[in-house]
Design a protein around this motif. Structure first.
Motif, PDB file in Angstrom:
ATOM      1  N   VAL A   1       0.829  -1.208  -0.049  1.00  0.00           N
ATOM      2  CA  VAL A   1       0.117  -0.114   0.166  1.00  0.00           C
ATOM      3  C   VAL A   1       0.795   1.243  -0.102  1.00  0.00           C
ATOM      4  O   VAL A   1       0.761   2.135  -0.805  1.00  0.00           O
ATOM      5  CB  VAL A   1      -0.988  -0.101   1.243  1.00  0.00           C
ATOM      6  N   TYR A   2       1.917   1.414   0.865  1.00  0.00           N
ATOM      7  CA  TYR A   2       2.959   2.380   0.781  1.00  0.00           C
ATOM      8  C   TYR A   2       3.561   2.600  -0.418  1.00  0.00           C
ATOM      9  O   TYR A   2       3.688   3.879  -0.907  1.00  0.00           O
ATOM     10  CB  TYR A   2       3.619   2.118   1.941  1.00  0.00           C
ATOM     11  N   HIS A   3       4.090   1.516  -0.892  1.00  0.00           N
ATOM     12  CA  HIS A   3       5.059   1.698  -2.044  1.00  0.00           C
ATOM     13  C   HIS A   3       4.167   2.062  -3.210  1.00  0.00           C
ATOM     14  O   HIS A   3       4.967   2.766  -3.967  1.00  0.00           O
ATOM     15  CB  HIS A   3       6.007   0.490  -2.160  1.00  0.00           C
ATOM     16  N   GLU A   4       3.295   1.406  -3.571  1.00  0.00           N
ATOM     17  CA  GLU A   4       2.418   1.632  -4.720  1.00  0.00           C
ATOM     18  C   GLU A   4       1.912   3.044  -4.833  1.00  0.00           C
ATOM     19  O   GLU A   4       1.984   3.877  -5.669  1.00  0.00           O
ATOM     20  CB  GLU A   4       1.528   0.658  -5.027  1.00  0.00           C
ATOM     21  N   ALA A   5       1.167   3.681  -3.642  1.00  0.00           N
ATOM     22  CA  ALA A   5       1.189   5.009  -3.383  1.00  0.00           C
ATOM     23  C   ALA A   5       2.007   5.918  -3.773  1.00  0.00           C
ATOM     24  O   ALA A   5       2.064   7.057  -4.277  1.00  0.00           O
ATOM     25  CB  ALA A   5       0.348   5.363  -2.161  1.00  0.00           C
ATOM     26  N   LEU A   6       3.458   5.482  -3.348  1.00  0.00           N
ATOM     27  CA  LEU A   6       4.569   6.484  -3.517  1.00  0.00           C
ATOM     28  C   LEU A   6       4.864   6.620  -5.082  1.00  0.00           C
ATOM     29  O   LEU A   6       5.322   7.736  -5.533  1.00  0.00           O
ATOM     30  CB  LEU A   6       5.781   5.964  -2.562  1.00  0.00           C
ATOM     31  N   PHE A   7       4.880   5.272  -5.592  1.00  0.00           N
ATOM     32  CA  PHE A   7       5.563   5.049  -7.086  1.00  0.00           C
ATOM     33  C   PHE A   7       4.496   5.324  -8.086  1.00  0.00           C
ATOM     34  O   PHE A   7       4.942   6.071  -8.952  1.00  0.00           O
ATOM     35  CB  PHE A   7       6.446   4.055  -7.307  1.00  0.00           C
ATOM     36  N   ALA A   8       3.504   4.711  -8.212  1.00  0.00           N
ATOM     37  CA  ALA A   8       2.592   4.490  -9.280  1.00  0.00           C
ATOM     38  C   ALA A   8       1.885   6.045  -9.665  1.00  0.00           C
ATOM     39  O   ALA A   8       1.835   6.264 -10.863  1.00  0.00           O
ATOM     40  CB  ALA A   8       1.326   3.747  -8.822  1.00  0.00           C
ATOM     41  N   PRO A   9       1.689   6.865  -8.963  1.00  0.00           N
ATOM     42  CA  PRO A   9       1.192   8.194  -9.420  1.00  0.00           C
ATOM     43  C   PRO A   9       2.283   8.840 -10.119  1.00  0.00           C
ATOM     44  O   PRO A   9       2.098   9.454 -11.230  1.00  0.00           O
ATOM     45  CB  PRO A   9       0.678   8.981  -8.149  1.00  0.00           C
ATOM     46  N   ALA A  10       3.523   8.817  -9.646  1.00  0.00           N
ATOM     47  CA  ALA A  10       4.675   9.458 -10.336  1.00  0.00           C
ATOM     48  C   ALA A  10       4.798   8.961 -11.523  1.00  0.00           C
ATOM     49  O   ALA A  10       5.028   9.427 -12.610  1.00  0.00           O
ATOM     50  CB  ALA A  10       5.728   9.364  -9.632  1.00  0.00           C
TER      51      ALA A  10
ATOM     52  N   PRO B   1       2.871  -1.720 -17.549  1.00  0.00           N
ATOM     53  CA  PRO B   1       3.298  -3.262 -17.686  1.00  0.00           C
ATOM     54  C   PRO B   1       2.870  -4.076 -16.785  1.00  0.00           C
ATOM     55  O   PRO B   1       2.429  -5.236 -16.946  1.00  0.00           O
ATOM     56  CB  PRO B   1       4.791  -3.368 -18.054  1.00  0.00           C
ATOM     57  N   VAL B   2       2.807  -3.620 -15.312  1.00  0.00           N
ATOM     58  CA  VAL B   2       2.373  -4.356 -14.492  1.00  0.00           C
ATOM     59  C   VAL B   2       1.620  -3.427 -13.434  1.00  0.00           C
ATOM     60  O   VAL B   2       1.855  -2.491 -12.947  1.00  0.00           O
ATOM     61  CB  VAL B   2       3.658  -4.788 -13.339  1.00  0.00           C
ATOM     62  N   PRO B   3       0.227  -3.680 -13.628  1.00  0.00           N
ATOM     63  CA  PRO B   3      -0.684  -2.962 -12.947  1.00  0.00           C
ATOM     64  C   PRO B   3      -0.543  -3.035 -11.318  1.00  0.00           C
ATOM     65  O   PRO B   3      -0.160  -4.051 -10.779  1.00  0.00           O
ATOM     66  CB  PRO B   3      -2.133  -3.184 -13.346  1.00  0.00           C
ATOM     67  N   PRO B   4      -0.672  -1.612 -10.817  1.00  0.00           N
ATOM     68  CA  PRO B   4      -0.463  -1.919  -9.216  1.00  0.00           C
ATOM     69  C   PRO B   4      -2.126  -2.632  -8.649  1.00  0.00           C
ATOM     70  O   PRO B   4      -2.693  -2.662  -9.239  1.00  0.00           O
ATOM     71  CB  PRO B   4      -0.658  -0.406  -8.900  1.00  0.00           C
ATOM     72  N   ALA B   5      -1.628  -3.276  -7.442  1.00  0.00           N
ATOM     73  CA  ALA B   5      -2.513  -4.094  -6.987  1.00  0.00           C
ATOM     74  C   ALA B   5      -3.423  -3.365  -6.066  1.00  0.00           C
ATOM     75  O   ALA B   5      -4.523  -3.856  -5.765  1.00  0.00           O
ATOM     76  CB  ALA B   5      -1.707  -5.244  -6.074  1.00  0.00           C
ATOM     77  N   THR B   6      -3.085  -2.265  -5.352  1.00  0.00           N
ATOM     78  CA  THR B   6      -3.815  -1.719  -4.432  1.00  0.00           C
ATOM     79  C   THR B   6      -4.255  -0.378  -5.152  1.00  0.00           C
ATOM     80  O   THR B   6      -4.757   0.663  -4.398  1.00  0.00           O
ATOM     81  CB  THR B   6      -3.084  -1.106  -3.284  1.00  0.00           C
ATOM     82  N   ILE B   7      -4.106   0.101  -6.441  1.00  0.00           N
ATOM     83  CA  ILE B   7      -4.553   1.431  -6.906  1.00  0.00           C
ATOM     84  C   ILE B   7      -5.118   1.073  -8.106  1.00  0.00           C
ATOM     85  O   ILE B   7      -4.877   0.301  -9.176  1.00  0.00           O
ATOM     86  CB  ILE B   7      -3.217   2.157  -7.258  1.00  0.00           C
ATOM     87  N   ASP B   8      -6.395   1.662  -8.354  1.00  0.00           N
ATOM     88  CA  ASP B   8      -7.177   1.849  -9.597  1.00  0.00           C
ATOM     89  C   ASP B   8      -7.743   3.079  -9.887  1.00  0.00           C
ATOM     90  O   ASP B   8      -7.389   4.044  -9.350  1.00  0.00           O
ATOM     91  CB  ASP B   8      -8.223   0.949  -9.323  1.00  0.00           C
ATOM     92  N   ALA B   9      -8.618   3.376 -10.840  1.00  0.00           N
ATOM     93  CA  ALA B   9      -9.335   4.618 -11.447  1.00  0.00           C
ATOM     94  C   ALA B   9      -9.998   5.304 -10.271  1.00  0.00           C
ATOM     95  O   ALA B   9      -9.583   6.755 -10.098  1.00  0.00           O
ATOM     96  CB  ALA B   9      -9.833   4.464 -12.615  1.00  0.00           C
ATOM     97  N   ALA B  10     -10.448   4.490  -9.478  1.00  0.00           N
ATOM     98  CA  ALA B  10     -11.503   5.373  -8.239  1.00  0.00           C
ATOM     99  C   ALA B  10     -10.359   5.876  -7.411  1.00  0.00           C
ATOM    100  O   ALA B  10     -10.431   6.848  -6.597  1.00  0.00           O
ATOM    101  CB  ALA B  10     -12.239   4.185  -7.688  1.00  0.00           C
ATOM    102  N   TRP B  11      -9.349   5.229  -7.054  1.00  0.00           N
ATOM    103  CA  TRP B  11      -8.336   5.482  -6.147  1.00  0.00           C
ATOM    104  C   TRP B  11      -7.599   6.765  -6.613  1.00  0.00           C
ATOM    105  O   TRP B  11      -7.417   7.760  -5.748  1.00  0.00           O
ATOM    106  CB  TRP B  11      -7.218   4.549  -5.903  1.00  0.00           C
ATOM    107  N   LEU B  12      -7.396   6.795  -7.951  1.00  0.00           N
ATOM    108  CA  LEU B  12      -6.574   8.048  -8.574  1.00  0.00           C
ATOM    109  C   LEU B  12      -7.660   9.244  -8.455  1.00  0.00           C
ATOM    110  O   LEU B  12      -7.192  10.343  -8.406  1.00  0.00           O
ATOM    111  CB  LEU B  12      -6.359   7.680  -9.916  1.00  0.00           C
ATOM    112  N   ARG B  13      -8.873   9.055  -8.505  1.00  0.00           N
ATOM    113  CA  ARG B  13      -9.863  10.240  -8.469  1.00  0.00           C
ATOM    114  C   ARG B  13      -9.954  10.792  -7.089  1.00  0.00           C
ATOM    115  O   ARG B  13     -10.399  11.724  -6.758  1.00  0.00           O
ATOM    116  CB  ARG B  13     -11.327   9.495  -9.152  1.00  0.00           C
ATOM    117  N   THR B  14      -9.894   9.764  -6.080  1.00  0.00           N
ATOM    118  CA  THR B  14     -10.385  10.219  -4.759  1.00  0.00           C
ATOM    119  C   THR B  14      -9.119  10.517  -3.914  1.00  0.00           C
ATOM    120  O   THR B  14      -9.146  11.567  -3.157  1.00  0.00           O
ATOM    121  CB  THR B  14     -11.056   9.183  -3.934  1.00  0.00           C
TER     122      THR B  14
END
Length: 437
Positions: A182-191, A384-397
């Motif tokens: 949860v921590y590392h995907e929120a750190l890296f995926a949006p960037a 290439p590898v979708p995040p397990a804890t982040i989806d479109a709704a996460w990105l919007r909220t």
């Protein structure tokens, strides 16, 4: 009548220090008399009572020296051909300091301490009391302790907790098996989603190595990972069930493959960097405003953030761990929010809040898209590898900043517009003095 139960006797309490010494002259490691004297003096200076010492030299080289102590024992085993000695000192009670004994022995031998582990033995169940905010702490009950050491930079502990295998530095939880993704995907995926490309990535801090591996999974062909504490990085690889494995870390240290690990100061690395990066990740423990001389504060300063921005490729981004949005501990986040707006402007900062209240991240975009959230959602399926804890709704909220940040910035902007007639530039855009040393 049954006799009064007798409480069990307390367990003996002691500390067992295991160390690897390197860079020792071969002649020193073969000199049994000198080794005996150095061990005896180091133990005595550390408060231990030496009862007897036995030693033996081996052919063609090497020696073992064992000291019998009133408190327990100590030993030295040498490998002159590798310029190395392994040392252990176990003492019970508080009279002797086994860690001090090891460091004094290392100094007497002219050695470098490559690794030092401290194991607590006996006593009640261990725990860590983590400072959260003024007047508030959290207590972690510990199960098996996998690693405990004091490095030149911090105290490192890796142990089982209710959250799985957990990393603590200076008693602050850095990551845990149950929540690290949860921590590392929120750190890296949006960037990664905001960057125009994700081919060259710089990671500063993030000892576990998870971000480096996420960057490679996202398509990076070169990841420079800079960390000041090699002992901590290697302990994470050996003992954490996530991030680097010992083999992958060893390859990265040799600069074999896409990940290149560099041990040194992140600020200096950025200042001398010759290349540019698509994504720069700064993942550090929280800023310490109550410790102005803390080295990590230099990597939170506005001029360091501006230096990172200058090392970006066109369309590149910088992301930082920025603290917690919880109202009672958000001072670090508010300070980071102001700095990011100083450097990137109001339209160049994207907020990313974790699914837990513990963490928030800020992404600085010198060339921010007109609609960052729509851009991230559109690009999500291209990873290439979708995040397990982040989806479109996460990105919007989760990209909506807390009201304390939004209102604070709007208030400062209104005040600036009313005060000097400048439009579109807040008072927080004035460069702030760096607190770096």
């Amino acid at each position: 009548m049954d006799p009064t139960p007798v409480p069990p006797a307390p367990l003996p309490v002691g500390r067992h220090v295991l160390a690897e010494l390197t860079d020792v002259d071969a002649a020193v490691l073969d000199d049994v008399a000198a080794l005996r004297g150095a061990l005896h003096d180091a133990l005595g200076a550390a408060g231990a009572q030496v009862r007897q010492i036995v030693a033996e030299a081996f052919a063609p080289q090497g020696a073992t020296v064992v000291a019998l102590l009133a408190e327990s024992h100590a030993s030295v085993h040498t490998w002159p051909e590798y310029a190395t000695a392994h040392v252990d000192v176990f003492t019970c009670g508080d009279a002797a300091d086994p860690e001090l004994a090891v460091r004094l022995l290392a100094a007497a031998l002219g050695a470098s301490v490559r690794r030092l582990d401290v194991i607590e033995r006996g006593g009640p169940a261990a725990a860590v009391t983590e400072p959260i905010s003024p007047g508030l702490t959290r207590r972690w009950a510990l199960g098996t302790v996998h690693h405990r050491a004091t490095t030149p930079y911090q105290r490192v502990l890796i142990a089982d907790t209710a959250h799985g295998v957990t990393l603590f530095c200076d008693d602050e939880r850095q990551s845990a098996e149950a929540t690290q993704l949860v921590y590392h995907e929120a750190l890296f995926a949006p960037a990664a989603l905001l960057a125009a490309r994700c081919e060259r990535v710089l990671v500063i801090g993030s000892s576990e190595g998870v971000v480096s591996e996420m960057a490679v999974a996202a398509g990076a062909t070169r990841v420079d990972h800079v960390d000041i504490d090699p002992d901590c990085v290697r302990a994470c690889a050996e003992h954490l069930p996530y991030g680097y494995t010992p083999g992958r870390l060893a390859a990265a240290e040799r600069h074999e493959g896409p990940v290149h690990v560099h041990y040194g100061d992140g600020r200096e690395f950025v200042e001398r960097a010759a290349g540019r990066y698509d994504v720069i990740v700064v993942d550090l423990p929280d800023e310490r405003p109550d410790e102005p001389e803390a080295q990590l504060n230099r990597l939170y300063a506005a001029d360091f953030l501006a230096g990172c921005a200058q090392r970006l490729t066109e369309g590149g981004v910088v992301v930082c761990q920025a603290g917690s949005p919880a109202l009672w501990r958000d001072a670090t986040l508010r300070a980071a929010w102001r700095r990011f707006h100083d450097v990137f402007g109001p339209g160049g900062v994207v907020y990313a809040g974790s699914d837990e209240h513990e963490w928030a991240f800020l992404v600085g975009c010198p060339a921010a898209p007109a609609d960052p959230v729509t851009t991230m959602v559109a690009r999500l399926a291209t990873l290439p590898v979708p995040p397990a804890t982040i989806d479109a709704a996460w990105l919007r909220t989760r990209t909506v900043p807390p009201a304390t940040l939004r209102r604070g910035f709007a208030s400062a902007a209104r005040h600036d517009d009313a005060g000097d007639g400048r439009h579109g530039r807040s008072a927080m855009s004035t460069p702030r003095r760096s607190r770096s040393r």
